[in-house]
Design a protein around this motif. Structure first.
Motif, PDB file in Angstrom:
ATOM      1  N   ASP A 240      24.948  16.746 -32.290  1.00 56.34           N
ATOM      2  CA  ASP A 240      24.720  15.362 -31.382  1.00 56.34           C
ATOM      3  C   ASP A 240      23.614  14.836 -32.415  1.00 56.34           C
ATOM      4  OD1 ASP A 240      24.481  12.880 -29.949  1.00 56.34           O
ATOM      5  OD2 ASP A 240      24.955  14.537 -27.736  1.00 56.34           O
ATOM      6  N   PRO A 241      24.248  13.157 -32.499  1.00 53.42           N
ATOM      7  CA  PRO A 241      23.073  12.519 -33.847  1.00 53.42           C
ATOM      8  C   PRO A 241      22.387  11.916 -32.960  1.00 53.42           C
ATOM      9  CG  PRO A 241      25.278  11.747 -33.792  1.00 53.42           C
ATOM     10  CD  PRO A 241      25.538  13.221 -33.451  1.00 53.42           C
ATOM     11  N   LEU A 242      22.526  11.719 -31.272  1.00 55.18           N
ATOM     12  CA  LEU A 242      21.885  11.495 -30.121  1.00 55.18           C
ATOM     13  C   LEU A 242      20.334  11.966 -30.435  1.00 55.18           C
ATOM     14  CD1 LEU A 242      21.344   9.506 -28.313  1.00 55.18           C
ATOM     15  CD2 LEU A 242      21.911  10.915 -26.221  1.00 55.18           C
ATOM     16  N   LYS A 243      20.082  13.446 -30.602  1.00 54.74           N
ATOM     17  CA  LYS A 243      19.029  14.235 -30.410  1.00 54.74           C
ATOM     18  C   LYS A 243      17.713  13.106 -31.120  1.00 54.74           C
ATOM     19  CE  LYS A 243      19.676  16.763 -34.510  1.00 54.74           C
ATOM     20  NZ  LYS A 243      20.682  18.224 -35.074  1.00 54.74           N
ATOM     21  N   GLU A 244      18.330  12.750 -32.492  1.00 58.22           N
ATOM     22  CA  GLU A 244      16.794  11.713 -33.357  1.00 58.22           C
ATOM     23  C   GLU A 244      16.148  10.452 -32.546  1.00 58.22           C
ATOM     24  OE1 GLU A 244      15.827  12.819 -35.951  1.00 58.22           O
ATOM     25  OE2 GLU A 244      17.468  14.520 -35.790  1.00 58.22           O
ATOM     26  N   ASN A 245      17.122  10.086 -31.240  1.00 60.50           N
ATOM     27  CA  ASN A 245      16.750   8.776 -30.643  1.00 60.50           C
ATOM     28  C   ASN A 245      16.310   9.743 -29.219  1.00 60.50           C
ATOM     29  OD1 ASN A 245      19.849   8.459 -31.676  1.00 60.50           O
ATOM     30  ND2 ASN A 245      18.489   6.612 -31.978  1.00 60.50           N
ATOM     31  N   LEU A 246      16.783  11.066 -28.417  1.00 61.49           N
ATOM     32  CA  LEU A 246      15.887  11.150 -27.460  1.00 61.49           C
ATOM     33  C   LEU A 246      14.371  11.893 -27.813  1.00 61.49           C
ATOM     34  CD1 LEU A 246      18.853  13.125 -26.277  1.00 61.49           C
ATOM     35  CD2 LEU A 246      18.075  11.017 -25.646  1.00 61.49           C
ATOM     36  N   ASP A 247      13.203  12.030 -26.185  1.00 62.82           N
ATOM     37  CA  ASP A 247      12.602  12.732 -26.381  1.00 62.82           C
ATOM     38  C   ASP A 247      12.534  13.960 -26.190  1.00 62.82           C
ATOM     39  OD1 ASP A 247      10.506   9.972 -26.554  1.00 62.82           O
ATOM     40  OD2 ASP A 247      11.049   9.835 -24.911  1.00 62.82           O
TER      41      ASP A 247
ATOM     42  N   GLU B 223       0.650  -0.817   0.017  1.00 61.71           N
ATOM     43  CA  GLU B 223      -0.106  -0.499   0.062  1.00 61.71           C
ATOM     44  C   GLU B 223       0.975   1.409   0.164  1.00 61.71           C
ATOM     45  OE1 GLU B 223      -2.504   1.868   2.709  1.00 61.71           O
ATOM     46  OE2 GLU B 223      -3.223   0.458   2.743  1.00 61.71           O
ATOM     47  N   GLU B 224       0.615   2.131  -0.821  1.00 62.33           N
ATOM     48  CA  GLU B 224       1.635   3.199  -0.968  1.00 62.33           C
ATOM     49  C   GLU B 224       0.435   3.778  -1.486  1.00 62.33           C
ATOM     50  OE1 GLU B 224       5.098   3.143  -3.002  1.00 62.33           O
ATOM     51  OE2 GLU B 224       4.667   1.873  -4.088  1.00 62.33           O
ATOM     52  N   ALA B 225       1.794   6.014  -1.598  1.00 58.85           N
ATOM     53  CA  ALA B 225       0.430   6.953  -2.681  1.00 58.85           C
ATOM     54  C   ALA B 225       0.773   7.086  -3.680  1.00 58.85           C
ATOM     55  CB  ALA B 225       0.500   7.753  -1.444  1.00 58.85           C
ATOM     56  N   VAL B 226       0.294   7.182  -4.634  1.00 59.07           N
ATOM     57  CA  VAL B 226       0.919   7.949  -6.120  1.00 59.07           C
ATOM     58  C   VAL B 226       0.108   8.756  -7.197  1.00 59.07           C
ATOM     59  CG1 VAL B 226       1.125   5.259  -5.867  1.00 59.07           C
ATOM     60  CG2 VAL B 226      -1.089   5.940  -6.920  1.00 59.07           C
ATOM     61  N   GLY B 227       0.256   9.274  -7.733  1.00 61.23           N
ATOM     62  CA  GLY B 227      -0.173  10.217  -8.616  1.00 61.23           C
ATOM     63  C   GLY B 227      -0.544   9.105  -9.883  1.00 61.23           C
ATOM     64  N   LEU B 228      -1.989  10.366 -10.611  1.00 60.92           N
ATOM     65  CA  LEU B 228      -2.137   9.230 -11.802  1.00 60.92           C
ATOM     66  C   LEU B 228      -2.038  10.766 -12.009  1.00 60.92           C
ATOM     67  CD1 LEU B 228      -5.685   7.809 -10.752  1.00 60.92           C
ATOM     68  CD2 LEU B 228      -3.376   6.990 -10.589  1.00 60.92           C
ATOM     69  N   ARG B 229      -0.835  10.581 -13.578  1.00 59.96           N
ATOM     70  CA  ARG B 229      -0.412  11.696 -14.303  1.00 59.96           C
ATOM     71  C   ARG B 229      -0.326  11.098 -16.001  1.00 59.96           C
ATOM     72  NH1 ARG B 229       3.308  10.032 -15.731  1.00 59.96           N
ATOM     73  NH2 ARG B 229       4.872  10.142 -14.329  1.00 59.96           N
ATOM     74  N   GLU B 230      -0.039  12.503 -16.954  1.00 60.56           N
ATOM     75  CA  GLU B 230       1.313  11.607 -18.004  1.00 60.56           C
ATOM     76  C   GLU B 230       1.412  12.690 -18.572  1.00 60.56           C
ATOM     77  OE1 GLU B 230      -1.413   9.340 -22.231  1.00 60.56           O
ATOM     78  OE2 GLU B 230      -1.423  11.973 -21.793  1.00 60.56           O
ATOM     79  N   VAL B 231       2.759  12.278 -18.284  1.00 57.96           N
ATOM     80  CA  VAL B 231       3.563  13.574 -19.631  1.00 57.96           C
ATOM     81  C   VAL B 231       4.185  12.756 -20.473  1.00 57.96           C
ATOM     82  CG1 VAL B 231       5.896  11.646 -18.287  1.00 57.96           C
ATOM     83  CG2 VAL B 231       6.086  14.408 -19.324  1.00 57.96           C
ATOM     84  N   GLU B 232       4.723  13.942 -21.969  1.00 59.65           N
ATOM     85  CA  GLU B 232       4.365  13.358 -23.152  1.00 59.65           C
ATOM     86  C   GLU B 232       5.118  14.906 -23.781  1.00 59.65           C
ATOM     87  OE1 GLU B 232       1.445  12.387 -24.866  1.00 59.65           O
ATOM     88  OE2 GLU B 232       0.381  14.354 -24.112  1.00 59.65           O
ATOM     89  N   VAL B 233       5.267  14.129 -24.980  1.00 56.49           N
ATOM     90  CA  VAL B 233       6.244  15.250 -26.011  1.00 56.49           C
ATOM     91  C   VAL B 233       4.683  15.908 -26.921  1.00 56.49           C
ATOM     92  CG1 VAL B 233       7.971  16.496 -27.596  1.00 56.49           C
ATOM     93  CG2 VAL B 233       8.037  15.077 -25.516  1.00 56.49           C
ATOM     94  N   VAL B 234       3.711  16.785 -27.620  1.00 56.18           N
ATOM     95  CA  VAL B 234       3.055  17.070 -28.594  1.00 56.18           C
ATOM     96  C   VAL B 234       3.908  18.579 -29.686  1.00 56.18           C
ATOM     97  CG1 VAL B 234       0.868  17.522 -28.748  1.00 56.18           C
ATOM     98  CG2 VAL B 234       1.517  16.371 -27.298  1.00 56.18           C
TER      99      VAL B 234
END
Length: 587
Positions: free
Chosen positions: A455-462, A282-293
Motif C-alpha cells: 500500500d503506497p499510503l504507508k509512506e504518509n502514515l506514522d 475547567e477540566e482534567a488533562v494529562g501531560l504526555r508525548e507520543v511519537e515514533v522514534v
C-alpha cells in the motif's frame, strides 16, 4: 470550530421526546398547501392548526395524521429501532420533538443547542425557525439559538434521516448495523458574550523539561480581553496573547521532575483552567508525548507495545445509545484482558469513552468511517470527509488517551484516486493536530517473498494498521511469521485479526464456529506476531459480538460473531487466550 460544552453548566434536553416515522417523507411542509382563503378549491377556507400546536390531531372538521406532540414516546438518547422495536429494521425519516421551558432572565448572553450525535442526517427547527442541518452520524454539532428561544415553553423539532447513501461517509455498504436516531445527548449550553469556544493543549518533552502550550479560540474578544490558562496543582499560570488570526496562545516550560507524565501505568490528570474575561473552562488533562522514534512507538520517550482490542459502539437492546454503565463495563473488560490500548472502530464513539480512557490509562485509536468503497474523487465527499475528521479531532484533541487518528479502513490500495486523496487527508489531520500519530487500517499482500505491505499510503502514515485474518478467511493462523520485517521502518499495528465463534458452541480445534477453533486462531496469531520487531501492537477483532445484517448463517443470524465476548457479556475461550498473552507482554 467545535463548541466545547463538556465542562460547562448546561440544560439537558435528554428525556422523553415524541418520535414520528415518516417513511414516505410526507410531512416536510405537509400542511402549507392546505392553508388558504375561501375559494372553489378550499370552499370552507380551511386552515388547520399547525402540526406543531398541541391538539392539532383533534381538530374539528378534518382528521390530522401527523402531530409532533403525539408520536411514540422515546427516551433520548436512543436508537429509534431499539426503543420502538416494531421499527427495528426501519431506515428513513423520523421526526423527533419535545417541548421545554426556558427562563430567559437567568440565561447567559448566548445559548447554543448542541447534539452529541444524530445518525445520519439531521435538520433542526426551534419554535418553527429552521436552524440548519448536519450530515454525519457520529460527531457533535450545535446551533446558536439565542434569538430563537422564548421565555416559557419552547419546541424543538429534529428531522432524522438514517437512510444509507452511496455518497455518504460511510456509504451504503457496511459490516455493522445502521442504528438511526438521536443516539447521544442533547443540551442547551449558555455562555457569556465573550466566551471560549474551544482550546487545545499540547505537550512537548525534552530530557529535563516539559513544554506546555495552550491555544484558545475566543468569540467576541475585545482588544483588551484578558485570556489566561493555569495548572493550579503545578503552581503554573500563563497569559495567552492573540495572534494575527485572533487565536490566543501561550506557553510555559516546566521542570520534568516537577511533572508526573500521563501513562497507562500512572494516568495522572491535572486540572487545567482556561479563562477569557468572565468565562472559565475547567477540566482534567494529562501531560504526555507520543511519537515514533527509530521505528518504535514511544510514549514519554519510552518504547510502547500496544496491547489492545477493537470494539464497536453498541449495547444489546440499546443500540448506539450507551450510558455510563455501558462505558464502565467496556473498561472493566479491557482491564481484565490486560489492555493498555483500544481501537474505537469504525467511527467516532461517544466522548465518554475518551474521558474514561484518560482516567483509566487506556490509549485510543479513533477513526472516521471512510470505510471500504467511498467515492474518493467526489469533491463534496472530500469536504464531508474533512468535516468528520475536523469534528472528532476538535472534540477530543485534549484527551491524553487519544494517541492515533485513523483516516480510513480497508480501502483499495490499487485505486489511483484513493492513493491521491488519502495522503491529503493525512496532511489535513496533521494540520489540525500535529501531536498525535496518523494511521489507517490497510491490507497486506501475499508474495513469493512473504507477506508484504504494498500500500503506497504507508509512506504518509506514522503507524500502519494491518487488517489480516490468517486462519479464518485464508491461510494458517501463524502465517504472519512470514511478514517481512523492517525493525527501523514504519511501526505496524495489527488492527484486526481473529475469527468467529458462537458462545457455548464447542468442538474440536479444527471445527469452525466453535470456541475452540477461535481460541486456536488466537494462539497462532499471538505466537506469530510476538517475534516480529516491526509489529508494535495488536487490536484483534473484536471485543464483543455486534449486529451485522450481512452475517446470516446459522451461527450468526444477524451478528458478527468474532467477539471474544458475546453480546450478553459471556466470555469465550479466546478471551482467556488473549488475556494470558497480554499478561506475558506486560513490561
Amino acid at each position: 470550530m467545535h463548541l466545547l460544552s463538556y465542562p460547562r453548566d448546561s440544560v439537558s434536553l435528554d428525556g422523553t421526546w415524541q418520535a414520528i416515522p415518516d417513511q414516505y417523507e410526507m410531512y416536510d411542509g405537509y400542511f402549507e398547501d392546505m392553508v388558504g382563503d375561501d375559494d372553489e378549491d378550499n370552499p370552507a377556507g380551511f386552515s388547520p392548526k399547525s402540526i406543531y400546536e398541541v391538539g392539532a390531531s383533534e381538530q374539528e372538521g378534518m382528521p390530522v395524521d401527523f402531530n409532533v406532540h403525539d408520536g411514540y414516546s422515546v427516551d433520548i438518547p436512543a436508537s429509534f429501532g431499539e426503543a420502538v422495536t416494531e421499527f427495528r429494521h426501519y431506515e428513513g425519516w423520523v421526526w423527533f420533538a419535545r417541548t421545554f421551558d426556558w427562563d430567559a432572565e437567568t440565561a447567559d448572553d448566548q445559548t447554543h443547542l448542541q447534539f452529541g450525535a444524530v445518525n445520519y442526517k439531521a435538520e433542526v427547527w426551534l419554535n418553527g425557525e429552521r436552524l440548519g442541518e448536519h450530515e454525519g452520524g457520529f460527531t457533535p454539532f450545535s446551533f446558536d439559538v439565542t434569538d430563537e428561544l422564548v421565555d416559557g415553553e419552547n419546541l424543538v423539532v429534529v428531522k432524522v434521516d438514517n437512510k444509507r447513501y452511496d455518497d455518504g461517509i460511510p456509504n451504503a455498504s457496511t459490516d455493522w448495523f445502521n442504528f438511526g436516531g438521536i443516539n447521544r445527548s442533547v443540551e442547551l449550553v449558555s455562555v457569556p458574550e465573550t466566551y471560549i469556544r474551544n482550546y487545545k493543549l499540547e505537550t512537548e518533552l525534552s530530557e529535563d523539561s516539559v513544554h506546555v502550550s495552550v491555544q484558545a479560540w475566543v468569540e467576541h474578544a475585545a482588544g483588551d480581553a484578558e485570556v489566561t490558562a493555569s495548572l493550579p496543582e503545578l503552581d503554573t499560570s500563563l497569559k495567552l496573547t492573540a495572534d494575527d488570526d485572533g487565536v490566543f496562545t501561550g506557553e510555559v516550560t516546566l521542570a520534568r521532575t516537577d511533572v508526573t507524565l500521563w501513562s497507562p501505568s500512572d494516568p495522572r490528570l491535572y486540572t487545567l483552567e482556561v479563562t477569557a474575561d468572565s468565562d472559565t473552562l475547567e477540566e482534567a488533562v494529562g501531560l504526555r508525548e507520543v511519537e515514533v522514534v527509530d521505528g518504535d512507538i514511544q510514549l514519554n520517550g519510552e518504547d510502547l507495545w500496544l496491547r489492545g482490542i477493537a470494539l464497536h459502539e453498541e449495547s444489546a437492546g440499546k443500540g448506539r445509545a450507551l450510558d455510563i454503565e455501558d462505558v464502565n463495563e467496556r473498561f472493566e473488560w479491557l482491564s481484565e484482558l490486560g489492555c493498555n490500548y483500544a481501537r474505537l472502530a469504525h467511527y467516532p464513539h461517544t466522548e465518554e469513552m475518551a474521558r474514561k480512557a484518560d482516567e483509566e490509562g487506556i490509549l485510543l485509536w479513533e477513526e472516521v468511517p471512510a470505510y471500504w468503497d467511498i467515492n474518493f474523487g467526489d469533491e463534496e465527499i472530500q469536504e464531508l470527509y474533512r468535516q468528520q475528521l475536523r469534528e472528532v479531532t476538535q472534540r477530543d484533541w485534549n484527551r491524553a488517551s487519544v494517541a492515533l487518528w485513523s483516516i480510513a479502513n480497508e480501502t483499495d490500495h490499487k485505486d489511483d484516486t484513493r492513493n491521491e486523496v488519502l495522503p491529503q487527508m493525512a496532511d489535513y489531520v496533521r494540520e489540525l493536530d500535529e501531536t498525535r500519530l496518523v494511521t489507517a487500517a490497510c491490507f497486506v499482500d501475499d508474495t513469493d517473498d512473504g507477506i508484504v505491505l504494498k500500500d503506497p499510503l504507508k509512506e504518509n502514515l506514522d503507524v500502519v494498521g494491518i487488517n489480516q485474518y490468517y486462519g479464518w478467511y485464508y491461510g494458517d493462523a501463524d502465517d504472519m511469521q512470514q511478514f517481512q520485517e523492517d525493525p527501523d521502518g514504519t511501526p505496524v499495528v495489527v488492527s484486526e485479526t481473529g475469527g468467529g465463534a458462537k458462545w457455548g458452541h464447542h468442538g474440536d480445534e479444527d471445527e469452525r464456529w466453535t470456541e475452540e477453533f477461535q481460541a486456536e486462531i488466537y494462539r497462532g496469531q499471538t505466537e506469530a506476531i510476538d517475534g516480529n520487531d516491526q509489529i508494535a501492537g495488536m487490536a484483534p477483532w473484536i471485543l464483543f459480538d455486534f449486529r451485522a445484517p450481512m452475517r446470516q448463517n446459522e451461527h450468526q443470524r444477524g451478528y458478527n460473531r468474532k467477539g471474544v465476548v458475546d453480546q450478553h457479556g459471556r466470555k469465550k475461550q479466546a478471551f482467556h487466550v488473549l488475556r494470558e498473552f497480554y499478561q506475558e507482554k506486560r513490561p
